[in-house]
Design a protein around this motif. Sequence first.
Motif, PDB file in Angstrom:
ATOM      1  N   LEU A  22       0.808  -1.468   0.102  1.00  0.00           N
ATOM      2  CA  LEU A  22      -0.199  -0.344   0.111  1.00  0.00           C
ATOM      3  C   LEU A  22       0.622   1.179  -0.050  1.00  0.00           C
ATOM      4  O   LEU A  22       1.791   1.463   0.852  1.00  0.00           O
ATOM      5  CB  LEU A  22      -0.898   0.016   1.140  1.00  0.00           C
ATOM      6  N   PRO A  23       0.390   1.731  -1.317  1.00  0.00           N
ATOM      7  CA  PRO A  23       1.862   3.021  -1.064  1.00  0.00           C
ATOM      8  C   PRO A  23       1.466   4.450  -0.705  1.00  0.00           C
ATOM      9  O   PRO A  23       0.084   4.574  -0.027  1.00  0.00           O
ATOM     10  CB  PRO A  23       2.344   3.565  -2.457  1.00  0.00           C
ATOM     11  N   LEU A  24       2.350   5.320   0.475  1.00  0.00           N
ATOM     12  CA  LEU A  24       1.818   6.455   1.043  1.00  0.00           C
ATOM     13  C   LEU A  24       1.322   7.763   0.154  1.00  0.00           C
ATOM     14  O   LEU A  24       2.291   7.972  -1.047  1.00  0.00           O
ATOM     15  CB  LEU A  24       2.919   6.556   1.895  1.00  0.00           C
ATOM     16  N   PRO A  25       0.520   8.425   1.007  1.00  0.00           N
ATOM     17  CA  PRO A  25      -0.199   8.824  -0.263  1.00  0.00           C
ATOM     18  C   PRO A  25       1.390  10.276   0.061  1.00  0.00           C
ATOM     19  O   PRO A  25       1.799  10.330   0.411  1.00  0.00           O
ATOM     20  CB  PRO A  25      -1.493   9.450   0.124  1.00  0.00           C
ATOM     21  N   LEU A  26       0.629  11.154  -1.382  1.00  0.00           N
ATOM     22  CA  LEU A  26       2.191  12.033  -1.015  1.00  0.00           C
ATOM     23  C   LEU A  26       2.003  12.773  -0.007  1.00  0.00           C
ATOM     24  O   LEU A  26       3.227  13.281   0.676  1.00  0.00           O
ATOM     25  CB  LEU A  26       1.840  13.127  -2.816  1.00  0.00           C
ATOM     26  N   GLY A  27       0.708  13.064   0.982  1.00  0.00           N
ATOM     27  CA  GLY A  27       0.818  14.050   1.927  1.00  0.00           C
ATOM     28  C   GLY A  27       1.862  13.520   3.106  1.00  0.00           C
ATOM     29  O   GLY A  27       2.213  14.073   3.806  1.00  0.00           O
ATOM     30  N   LEU A  28       1.443  11.966   3.315  1.00  0.00           N
ATOM     31  CA  LEU A  28       2.454  11.666   4.112  1.00  0.00           C
ATOM     32  C   LEU A  28       3.907  11.237   4.028  1.00  0.00           C
ATOM     33  O   LEU A  28       4.582  11.335   4.741  1.00  0.00           O
ATOM     34  CB  LEU A  28       1.456  10.061   4.787  1.00  0.00           C
ATOM     35  N   LEU A  29       3.981  11.520   2.645  1.00  0.00           N
ATOM     36  CA  LEU A  29       5.590  11.001   2.144  1.00  0.00           C
ATOM     37  C   LEU A  29       5.821  11.885   2.642  1.00  0.00           C
ATOM     38  O   LEU A  29       7.568  12.090   2.571  1.00  0.00           O
ATOM     39  CB  LEU A  29       5.945  10.293   0.524  1.00  0.00           C
ATOM     40  N   LEU A  30       5.940  13.523   2.019  1.00  0.00           N
ATOM     41  CA  LEU A  30       6.621  14.079   1.893  1.00  0.00           C
ATOM     42  C   LEU A  30       6.735  14.730   3.765  1.00  0.00           C
ATOM     43  O   LEU A  30       7.303  15.470   4.369  1.00  0.00           O
ATOM     44  CB  LEU A  30       5.743  15.695   1.638  1.00  0.00           C
ATOM     45  N   ARG A  31       5.120  14.540   4.658  1.00  0.00           N
ATOM     46  CA  ARG A  31       5.683  14.322   6.142  1.00  0.00           C
ATOM     47  C   ARG A  31       6.838  13.651   6.628  1.00  0.00           C
ATOM     48  O   ARG A  31       7.155  13.951   7.691  1.00  0.00           O
ATOM     49  CB  ARG A  31       4.284  14.270   6.578  1.00  0.00           C
ATOM     50  N   GLN A  32       6.936  12.960   5.832  1.00  0.00           N
ATOM     51  CA  GLN A  32       8.113  11.482   6.504  1.00  0.00           C
ATOM     52  C   GLN A  32       9.498  12.138   5.596  1.00  0.00           C
ATOM     53  O   GLN A  32      10.605  12.532   6.800  1.00  0.00           O
ATOM     54  CB  GLN A  32       8.280  10.489   5.789  1.00  0.00           C
ATOM     55  N   ALA A  33       8.933  12.534   4.935  1.00  0.00           N
ATOM     56  CA  ALA A  33      10.744  13.747   4.177  1.00  0.00           C
ATOM     57  C   ALA A  33      10.862  14.415   5.163  1.00  0.00           C
ATOM     58  O   ALA A  33      12.287  14.692   5.521  1.00  0.00           O
ATOM     59  CB  ALA A  33      10.809  13.660   3.134  1.00  0.00           C
ATOM     60  N   HIS A  34       9.548  15.436   5.984  1.00  0.00           N
ATOM     61  CA  HIS A  34       9.821  16.609   6.487  1.00  0.00           C
ATOM     62  C   HIS A  34      10.671  16.356   8.154  1.00  0.00           C
ATOM     63  O   HIS A  34      11.778  16.726   7.664  1.00  0.00           O
ATOM     64  CB  HIS A  34       8.772  17.092   6.834  1.00  0.00           C
ATOM     65  N   TRP A  35      10.471  15.216   8.314  1.00  0.00           N
ATOM     66  CA  TRP A  35      10.702  14.640   9.864  1.00  0.00           C
ATOM     67  C   TRP A  35      12.274  14.183   9.932  1.00  0.00           C
ATOM     68  O   TRP A  35      12.540  14.695  10.421  1.00  0.00           O
ATOM     69  CB  TRP A  35       9.991  13.456  10.211  1.00  0.00           C
ATOM     70  N   ARG A  36      12.546  13.657   8.417  1.00  0.00           N
ATOM     71  CA  ARG A  36      13.698  13.430   8.592  1.00  0.00           C
ATOM     72  C   ARG A  36      14.440  13.796   8.281  1.00  0.00           C
ATOM     73  O   ARG A  36      15.545  14.807   8.874  1.00  0.00           O
ATOM     74  CB  ARG A  36      13.882  12.514   6.838  1.00  0.00           C
ATOM     75  N   SER A  37      14.237  15.068   7.438  1.00  0.00           N
ATOM     76  CA  SER A  37      15.090  16.240   7.276  1.00  0.00           C
ATOM     77  C   SER A  37      15.599  17.506   8.124  1.00  0.00           C
ATOM     78  O   SER A  37      16.858  17.723   8.553  1.00  0.00           O
ATOM     79  CB  SER A  37      14.734  17.261   5.764  1.00  0.00           C
ATOM     80  N   ALA A  38      14.137  17.796   8.801  1.00  0.00           N
ATOM     81  CA  ALA A  38      14.389  18.423   9.938  1.00  0.00           C
ATOM     82  C   ALA A  38      15.093  17.792  11.135  1.00  0.00           C
ATOM     83  O   ALA A  38      16.161  18.387  11.893  1.00  0.00           O
ATOM     84  CB  ALA A  38      13.288  18.816  10.654  1.00  0.00           C
ATOM     85  N   THR A  39      15.068  16.839  11.700  1.00  0.00           N
ATOM     86  CA  THR A  39      15.787  15.854  12.675  1.00  0.00           C
ATOM     87  C   THR A  39      17.796  16.317  12.121  1.00  0.00           C
ATOM     88  O   THR A  39      18.350  16.748  13.058  1.00  0.00           O
ATOM     89  CB  THR A  39      15.901  14.446  12.434  1.00  0.00           C
ATOM     90  N   VAL A  40      18.011  16.467  10.603  1.00  0.00           N
ATOM     91  CA  VAL A  40      19.034  15.719  10.553  1.00  0.00           C
ATOM     92  C   VAL A  40      20.090  17.604  10.608  1.00  0.00           C
ATOM     93  O   VAL A  40      20.576  17.877  10.710  1.00  0.00           O
ATOM     94  CB  VAL A  40      19.561  16.037   8.527  1.00  0.00           C
ATOM     95  N   MET A  41      19.132  19.224   9.849  1.00  0.00           N
ATOM     96  CA  MET A  41      19.046  19.975   9.700  1.00  0.00           C
ATOM     97  C   MET A  41      19.340  20.393  11.750  1.00  0.00           C
ATOM     98  O   MET A  41      20.207  21.142  11.668  1.00  0.00           O
ATOM     99  CB  MET A  41      18.215  20.684   9.726  1.00  0.00           C
ATOM    100  N   THR A  42      18.043  19.801  12.270  1.00  0.00           N
ATOM    101  CA  THR A  42      17.893  20.196  14.013  1.00  0.00           C
ATOM    102  C   THR A  42      19.774  19.940  13.975  1.00  0.00           C
ATOM    103  O   THR A  42      19.785  20.676  16.000  1.00  0.00           O
ATOM    104  CB  THR A  42      17.307  20.119  14.316  1.00  0.00           C
ATOM    105  N   GLU A  43      19.669  19.200  14.220  1.00  0.00           N
ATOM    106  CA  GLU A  43      21.560  18.417  14.638  1.00  0.00           C
ATOM    107  C   GLU A  43      22.552  19.129  14.305  1.00  0.00           C
ATOM    108  O   GLU A  43      23.560  19.626  15.009  1.00  0.00           O
ATOM    109  CB  GLU A  43      21.089  17.242  14.353  1.00  0.00           C
ATOM    110  N   ALA A  44      22.077  19.950  12.932  1.00  0.00           N
ATOM    111  CA  ALA A  44      23.593  20.592  12.326  1.00  0.00           C
ATOM    112  C   ALA A  44      23.269  21.819  12.967  1.00  0.00           C
ATOM    113  O   ALA A  44      24.628  22.582  13.327  1.00  0.00           O
ATOM    114  CB  ALA A  44      23.152  20.891  10.677  1.00  0.00           C
ATOM    115  N   LEU A  45      21.880  22.448  13.414  1.00  0.00           N
ATOM    116  CA  LEU A  45      22.615  23.990  13.967  1.00  0.00           C
ATOM    117  C   LEU A  45      22.632  23.874  15.525  1.00  0.00           C
ATOM    118  O   LEU A  45      22.745  25.109  15.460  1.00  0.00           O
ATOM    119  CB  LEU A  45      20.679  24.686  13.059  1.00  0.00           C
ATOM    120  N   ARG A  46      22.187  22.644  15.865  1.00  0.00           N
ATOM    121  CA  ARG A  46      22.055  22.894  17.194  1.00  0.00           C
ATOM    122  C   ARG A  46      23.642  23.400  17.580  1.00  0.00           C
ATOM    123  O   ARG A  46      23.667  24.207  18.758  1.00  0.00           O
ATOM    124  CB  ARG A  46      22.253  21.823  17.819  1.00  0.00           C
TER     125      ARG A  46
END
Length: 161
Positions: A22-46
């Motif tokens: 069952l594929p993830l709808p685009l909105g959920l996929l974008l949300r997962q991508a946001h969480w992943r990238s936000a975690t990485v960016m937060t680590e870099a900016l801390r």
Amino acid sequence: MSADIPRQTTASRVTDRPRDALPLPLGLLLRQAHWRSATVMTEALRPLGIELRHFAVLIVLINRGPTVQRDLAVATGSDKAGIMRVVDDLERRGLAVRKTVPGDRRVRAVEITPQGVELCDAAHVATEPLTERLVAELGPGEPEQLTDLLTRFTYPAGGKA
């Protein structure tokens, strides 16, 4: 209480697929991508003492120059109270200043300071290696293609943050 669920009229349903297909709808996929990238960016900016929301405002101020708070809120997807807190933080650290807009004493424009420019440059340098790690699985040219697609998706009229 039951929800009114429209009946499927086609013979094939999405839920008829094999398990885990069952594929993830685009909105959920974008949300997962946001969480992943936000975690990485937060680590870099801390280590720099800023958060993503501060970095976003600094980028808008560099791209647009002095900007009224309501426009900063729109450009960063924030609300009025949220943008006020971010600007308060930036002002406290000497990274931005509020200035009265000529002709309207009630409106304040936010302007980046030289220290804000320095920190924004440092944030870009700090995030670059981690950003590269995020897109390491993509092929040649795909990181640029992803950036282009996301930019057009986020700003359909061709506008920028």
